[in-house]
Design a protein around this motif. Structure first.
Motif, mmCIF file in Angstrom:
data_model
loop_
_atom_site.group_PDB
_atom_site.id
_atom_site.type_symbol
_atom_site.label_atom_id
_atom_site.label_comp_id
_atom_site.label_asym_id
_atom_site.label_seq_id
_atom_site.Cartn_x
_atom_site.Cartn_y
_atom_site.Cartn_z
ATOM 1 N N PHE A 1 0.866 -1.174 0.000
ATOM 2 C CA PHE A 1 0.000 0.000 0.000
ATOM 3 C C PHE A 1 0.905 1.226 0.000
ATOM 4 O O PHE A 1 1.947 1.244 0.660
ATOM 5 C CB PHE A 1 -0.903 0.000 1.236
ATOM 6 C CG PHE A 1 -1.951 1.075 1.223
ATOM 7 C CD1 PHE A 1 -3.117 0.915 0.498
ATOM 8 C CD2 PHE A 1 -1.773 2.254 1.932
ATOM 9 C CE1 PHE A 1 -4.088 1.906 0.480
ATOM 10 C CE2 PHE A 1 -2.733 3.253 1.918
ATOM 11 C CZ PHE A 1 -3.893 3.083 1.188
ATOM 12 N N ARG B 1 -4.217 -2.433 -2.692
ATOM 13 C CA ARG B 1 -2.790 -2.112 -2.864
ATOM 14 C C ARG B 1 -2.520 -1.554 -4.265
ATOM 15 O O ARG B 1 -1.826 -0.557 -4.436
ATOM 16 C CB ARG B 1 -1.937 -3.359 -2.636
ATOM 17 C CG ARG B 1 -1.854 -3.781 -1.197
ATOM 18 C CD ARG B 1 -0.845 -4.924 -1.036
ATOM 19 N NE ARG B 1 -0.868 -5.399 0.329
ATOM 20 C CZ ARG B 1 -1.694 -6.330 0.786
ATOM 21 N NH1 ARG B 1 -2.561 -6.908 -0.040
ATOM 22 N NH2 ARG B 1 -1.662 -6.705 2.048
ATOM 23 N N SER C 1 -3.824 1.935 -4.742
ATOM 24 C CA SER C 1 -3.344 2.954 -3.805
ATOM 25 C C SER C 1 -2.380 3.943 -4.451
ATOM 26 O O SER C 1 -2.251 5.082 -3.985
ATOM 27 C CB SER C 1 -2.671 2.295 -2.593
ATOM 28 O OG SER C 1 -1.435 1.684 -2.928
ATOM 29 N N CYS D 1 -9.215 2.848 -0.639
ATOM 30 C CA CYS D 1 -7.841 3.316 -0.394
ATOM 31 C C CYS D 1 -7.830 4.538 0.517
ATOM 32 O O CYS D 1 -7.003 4.639 1.436
ATOM 33 C CB CYS D 1 -7.158 3.667 -1.709
ATOM 34 S SG CYS D 1 -6.672 2.236 -2.686
ATOM 35 N N ARG E 1 -6.175 4.869 4.151
ATOM 36 C CA ARG E 1 -5.193 5.920 4.453
ATOM 37 C C ARG E 1 -5.598 6.725 5.682
ATOM 38 O O ARG E 1 -4.774 6.964 6.581
ATOM 39 C CB ARG E 1 -5.049 6.869 3.257
ATOM 40 C CG ARG E 1 -3.981 7.953 3.464
ATOM 41 C CD ARG E 1 -4.029 8.999 2.366
ATOM 42 N NE ARG E 1 -5.236 9.819 2.439
ATOM 43 C CZ ARG E 1 -5.612 10.677 1.480
ATOM 44 N NH1 ARG E 1 -4.879 10.812 0.389
ATOM 45 N NH2 ARG E 1 -6.708 11.394 1.623
#
Length: 283
Positions: free
Chosen positions: A8, A45, A48, A271, A275
């Motif tokens: 990520f 991932r 991202s 994503c 985050r």
């Protein structure tokens, strides 16, 4: 644990130096409607790198954190018991190394393996769970099976006991689930209000986020979408408030199903949720 080749974004620290450890639990063997959540971690991932490491909401940057991404666990198909064992064993290692595990699902049953690890390790006594979800997940069994994503919070209650689980955003469940919840967990319908939450100061808290908490107009790519959900900004803010107020020792993000993400927008949303979660954790 070996470093994942594709991480990520911003999460490429070495395991020994990391404060937070990401790993994927690619399992959707008990999904009751639309499958595909086992591909969630990999898709998050890959997507991202279309977002930034910096959050303008929090004015924080993943590049300033030490986060290790170990990739996806190798999990068998079918029987959920060995799946939960693999998750339990890895989570035990992460918390014994004094790091915060953040698991990417997969369907919601994978949460049980992580909670089992916390209970069995006895590192964090008096564990509480904060649960964001559209569904109560309090069935005692689903179609004769006690290990199901429809039963995961009920199984967690058996480990923790009464009033240790605090569910928010719930808008779907059977009459029996809602009746049972009144005496055993703190269940909040539709919205999120931490004001009356009775969690002891500094008590360890596991945060589990089912992405179907979001309204299907925002996030349709989940196995069991439910109308009437939260908007992205609501979820983002509630995650931050939760992490600011409570001692989050572990977390997960589950039920994103990439095969149902017809234009890729849900991947980008997942994503940003991840985050904001990582940047909200106190390390």
């Amino acid at each position: 644990m070996q470093k994942n080749i594709e991480t990520f974004i911003g999460c490429d620290a070495e395991y020994d130096t990391a404060d937070i450890v990401i790993f994927g639990a690619p399992y959707d063997g008990t999904t009751s409607n639309r499958p595909g959540a086992r591909f969630g971690g990999k898709a998050i991932r890959a997507e991202s790198f279309g977002i930034e490491t910096y959050s303008p909401y929090l004015e924080r940057d993943l590049d300033d954190m030490k986060i290790f991404d170990g990739g996806e666990l190798e999990l068998p198909f079918g029987d959920p018991a060995p799946v939960l064992e693999a998750i339990r064993n890895l989570t035990k290692k992460v918390i014994s190394d004094k790091k915060i595990p953040v698991m990417l699902g997969g369907e919601h049953l994978v949460t049980l393996g992580a909670v089992q690890a916390f209970v069995e390790s006895k590192i964090y006594p008096d564990l509480q769970i904060i649960h964001f979800d559209a569904h109560a997940d309090l069935r005692d069994e689903y179609m004769g099976q006690k290990l199901s994503h429809a039963c995961v919070i009920r199984r967690c209650h058996e480990l923790l006991g009464d009033k240790k689980i605090h569910s928010f955003g719930i808008r779907s469940g059977t009459r029996e689930e809602f009746d049972w919840a009144k005496n055993h967990i703190n269940l909040n319908l539709f919205s999120c209000n931490f004001n009356n939450l009775e969690i002891p100061k500094n008590a360890p808290v596991y945060l589990t986020i089912d992405l179907d908490i979001l309204d299907p107009s925002v996030f349709p790519a989940t196995g069991t979408p439910e109308a009437g959900g939260w908007q992205f900004d609501m979820l983002r803010n509630y995650i931050f408030e939760c992490c600011k107020a409570y001692n989050i020792v572990g977390a997960d993000l589950v039920e994103y199903a990439p095969p149902l993400d017809y234009n890729g927008v849900c991947a980008a949303t997942a994503c940003k949720v991840l985050r904001e979660l990582l940047l909200s954790l106190r390390v």
